[in-house]
Structure formats: C-alpha cells, structure tokens
Design a protein around this motif. Structure first.
Motif, mmCIF file in Angstrom:
data_model
loop_
_atom_site.group_PDB
_atom_site.id
_atom_site.type_symbol
_atom_site.label_atom_id
_atom_site.label_comp_id
_atom_site.label_asym_id
_atom_site.label_seq_id
_atom_site.Cartn_x
_atom_site.Cartn_y
_atom_site.Cartn_z
ATOM 1 N N THR A 1 0.860 -1.176 0.000
ATOM 2 C CA THR A 1 0.000 0.000 0.000
ATOM 3 C C THR A 1 0.898 1.227 0.000
ATOM 4 O O THR A 1 1.827 1.317 0.804
ATOM 5 C CB THR A 1 -0.912 0.022 1.238
ATOM 6 N N ILE A 2 0.630 2.156 -0.908
ATOM 7 C CA ILE A 2 1.439 3.372 -1.005
ATOM 8 C C ILE A 2 0.545 4.578 -0.786
ATOM 9 O O ILE A 2 -0.516 4.706 -1.406
ATOM 10 C CB ILE A 2 2.146 3.471 -2.361
ATOM 11 N N ALA A 3 0.969 5.440 0.116
ATOM 12 C CA ALA A 3 0.236 6.671 0.414
ATOM 13 C C ALA A 3 1.066 7.864 -0.019
ATOM 14 O O ALA A 3 2.289 7.877 0.131
ATOM 15 C CB ALA A 3 -0.059 6.757 1.907
ATOM 16 N N CYS A 4 0.401 8.876 -0.552
ATOM 17 C CA CYS A 4 1.055 10.101 -1.007
ATOM 18 C C CYS A 4 0.475 11.270 -0.217
ATOM 19 O O CYS A 4 -0.742 11.446 -0.171
ATOM 20 C CB CYS A 4 0.818 10.286 -2.500
ATOM 21 N N LEU A 5 1.357 12.062 0.377
ATOM 22 C CA LEU A 5 0.930 13.146 1.260
ATOM 23 C C LEU A 5 1.579 14.461 0.851
ATOM 24 O O LEU A 5 2.769 14.512 0.551
ATOM 25 C CB LEU A 5 1.331 12.827 2.706
ATOM 26 N N TYR A 6 0.779 15.516 0.857
ATOM 27 C CA TYR A 6 1.309 16.879 0.802
ATOM 28 C C TYR A 6 0.875 17.564 2.089
ATOM 29 O O TYR A 6 -0.270 17.967 2.246
ATOM 30 C CB TYR A 6 0.795 17.631 -0.425
ATOM 31 N N ILE B 1 4.097 2.217 2.486
ATOM 32 C CA ILE B 1 5.027 3.329 2.274
ATOM 33 C C ILE B 1 4.244 4.632 2.319
ATOM 34 O O ILE B 1 3.223 4.776 1.635
ATOM 35 C CB ILE B 1 5.735 3.258 0.906
ATOM 36 N N LEU B 2 4.720 5.576 3.107
ATOM 37 C CA LEU B 2 4.238 6.954 3.047
ATOM 38 C C LEU B 2 5.301 7.761 2.325
ATOM 39 O O LEU B 2 6.463 7.795 2.744
ATOM 40 C CB LEU B 2 4.021 7.534 4.443
ATOM 41 N N LEU B 3 4.912 8.397 1.232
ATOM 42 C CA LEU B 3 5.864 9.249 0.516
ATOM 43 C C LEU B 3 5.242 10.611 0.301
ATOM 44 O O LEU B 3 4.019 10.776 0.350
ATOM 45 C CB LEU B 3 6.288 8.602 -0.806
ATOM 46 N N GLY B 4 6.082 11.592 0.080
ATOM 47 C CA GLY B 4 5.559 12.910 -0.213
ATOM 48 C C GLY B 4 6.374 14.034 0.370
ATOM 49 O O GLY B 4 7.436 13.839 0.967
#
Length: 296
Positions: A119-124, A179-182
């Motif tokens: 699971t991949i999360a994208c955060l701003y 993964i949390l990316l951003g």
C-alpha cells in the motif's frame, strides 16, 4: 537530470516528486524525465490544476485527488497497473477530527498495488508558519498572523499521526507493506538542512516539527528509508529556492521523504535525488526523491 540507473537490482523503484504545478513541470520536460527514469510508482504533490488538466502519462495509470481549492495542493499516484483499491480523503474521510478541515483539500491519497503486496500513500502536508512568539514584523515574507498557520499545522500533525498509524496497521493486517511518501514540509535532522543552526527558528525545522516527525518512526512503526540507506551524513537534499545560487551551491532542505514499514525498508538498496545538471534543467523547486527496493 541524472542518468537513469540500471534496474538489475532495483526491481521496484518508487519516486516522490513535488512538481509545484504539473502543467508547468510538463512544459519543462516532466514527460521526458518520466520516460527516461521509468520508476514503477510515482507520487506527485502540488498538482495545482483541475482534474481535467492532470492529463495522461503513457505507461501509467493515474489516481489523483486535486482537491477543491483552485490552483492549490493536489496529489497523484502513477502506477504501472490499475490499483486494486484507491482511497482519498474525499472518498474515505479521515477519522481524526482535526483532519476534517483538510479532507477536501487534495492532500492525501492511498492505493493498494495490484501487482505487489504494498500500500502506497502520497501526502502533501500543509506548510505552517512561525508560532506567534517567533514572529517579527518586518523580518518575515508574510504579514504576522499571530501563529494561525503554525496552529493549523500542529492540528494536522496531531490528527495525521493517528490516521497514519491506523492506515499502516490496516495494510499490515491485510498482508501488505506500507510506504508513506511525499512532501512533508519537515526536515528531521541537521543532515537534512544545509544551514541547520539558522533553520532551528524556521518553519519546518522547529523543535515541534522534528519531534513530530521522530514520533512517526520506530523499529515497529516506520523507517526513514533515505536516512537508513544514505547513513548518518549530510544530504541528500530535495528542495532549493528558485532565488540566488542555492541550487548551484546545493544549499537546501530535504523535506521530501519515503517512510516504509521495517520489512520493506530493509529491502531498500539505493536511494538518490534526481537533481538536474543545471538550473535551466529544473522541473520544479523540488527534485524527485528515488528509492530502489529489492523484489517485493
């Protein structure tokens, strides 16, 4: 941009890139960068456009939440195959009460990959500001706001820490790594800021910023993959001001991150920042943060 890496041992490459406006980035050559590097997953922040203008990217399926504020925010995840599931705060509102004011702003997107158990999360994450005690009229780019933006960021910190933990555990329960990316708008250690002593009284490197970031990490929670691979030494940086010679002199910050569950972080073999060779080749004020993971 830096030459594309060989893929022999980078079987799963993930990029995080604040494009500072996808339309502008595409005019500057984003599509050529994407084709050349060919990462498996790309997380984008600050799309800053309507959904109809995000566009298509050959070889990728685009999942996006552009948010409701014209010309602001917006996140997307580009994947090689259509995701098994897509969740944004617009369709799956956050449970944390302090995040409700951000739910329609296009700040968080999460996908379950169909071809890997990840699971991949994208955060701003919202930029904040200085607390009222540190605001000095005449020495700030913006008018003093009594600490309102700082307080907003702290509210986000509080709610997101709980939300992230729930999402991470949910992925693990379903047999998936996370993964949390951003762009988190926080630099964690003094290795993440060139002039770190001066930065201690700047938004993004305040003690409360760094403490919050550290609270996300742990041997049973999430690992800062870049620091894990790069080691306890300066850099790599991901953001440089457009002004002056910051880019040429490599004076900047690392506010772009990839935080992964320990099992996946242990498989990271390389990490690099795909920095342009010259200021004229920049696609954004950020550069793509790349991580190559072993087979997943």
């Amino acid at each position: 941009m830096a030459a594309a890496r060989t893929r022999e041992d980078l079987l799963f490459t993930v990029a995080s890139f604040n494009v500072n406006g996808i339309r502008a980035a595409r005019r500057r050559g984003f599509d050529a960068w994407l084709s050349s590097g060919a990462p498996d997953v790309v997380g984008l922040q600050e799309l800053r456009c309507p959904a109809t203008e995000v566009g298509e990217f050959p070889g990728y399926v685009t999942s996006a939440d552009v948010g409701s504020i014209p010309g602001r925010n917006g996140v997307a995840l580009l994947t090689r195959a259509a995701p098994a599931a897509v969740r944004s705060w617009a369709t799956h509102p956050p449970r944390a009460r302090s995040l409700r004011e951000f739910a329609t702003h296009g700040r968080y997107l999460e996908v379950d990959l169909a071809d890997r158990p990840v699971t991949i999360a994208c955060l701003y994450l919202p930029k904040g500001g200085l607390p009222a005690a540190l605001q000095r009229p005449g020495s700030m780019r913006e008018e003093p706001d009594g600490g309102a933006k700082h307080a907003r960021k702290i509210r986000f910190f509080t709610g997101f820490a709980h939300e992230l933990n729930r999402n991470r555990l949910s992925a693990l329960r379903s047999g998936r790594e996370f993964i949390l990316l951003g762009d988190l708008n926080v630099a964690h250690t003094h290795h993440d800021v060139t002039n770190w002593r001066a930065a201690r009284k700047m938004d993004g490197f305040l003690p409360e910023d760094r403490e919050w970031f550290g609270s996300l990490l742990g041997t049973r929670r999430l690992v800062d993959v870049v620091r894990h691979v790069h080691g306890d030494r300066p850099g790599p940086l991901t953001w440089w001001s457009w002004a002056g010679q910051s880019f040429v002199n490599d004076v900047g910050w690392r506010v772009d991150h990839q935080l992964a569950t320990p099992g996946l972080a242990a498989r990271a073999t390389q990490t690099w920042v795909d920095k342009a060779a010259s200021p004229e080749g920049r696609l954004s004020d950020h550069a793509p943060l790349m991580v190559g993971y072993g087979d997943v």
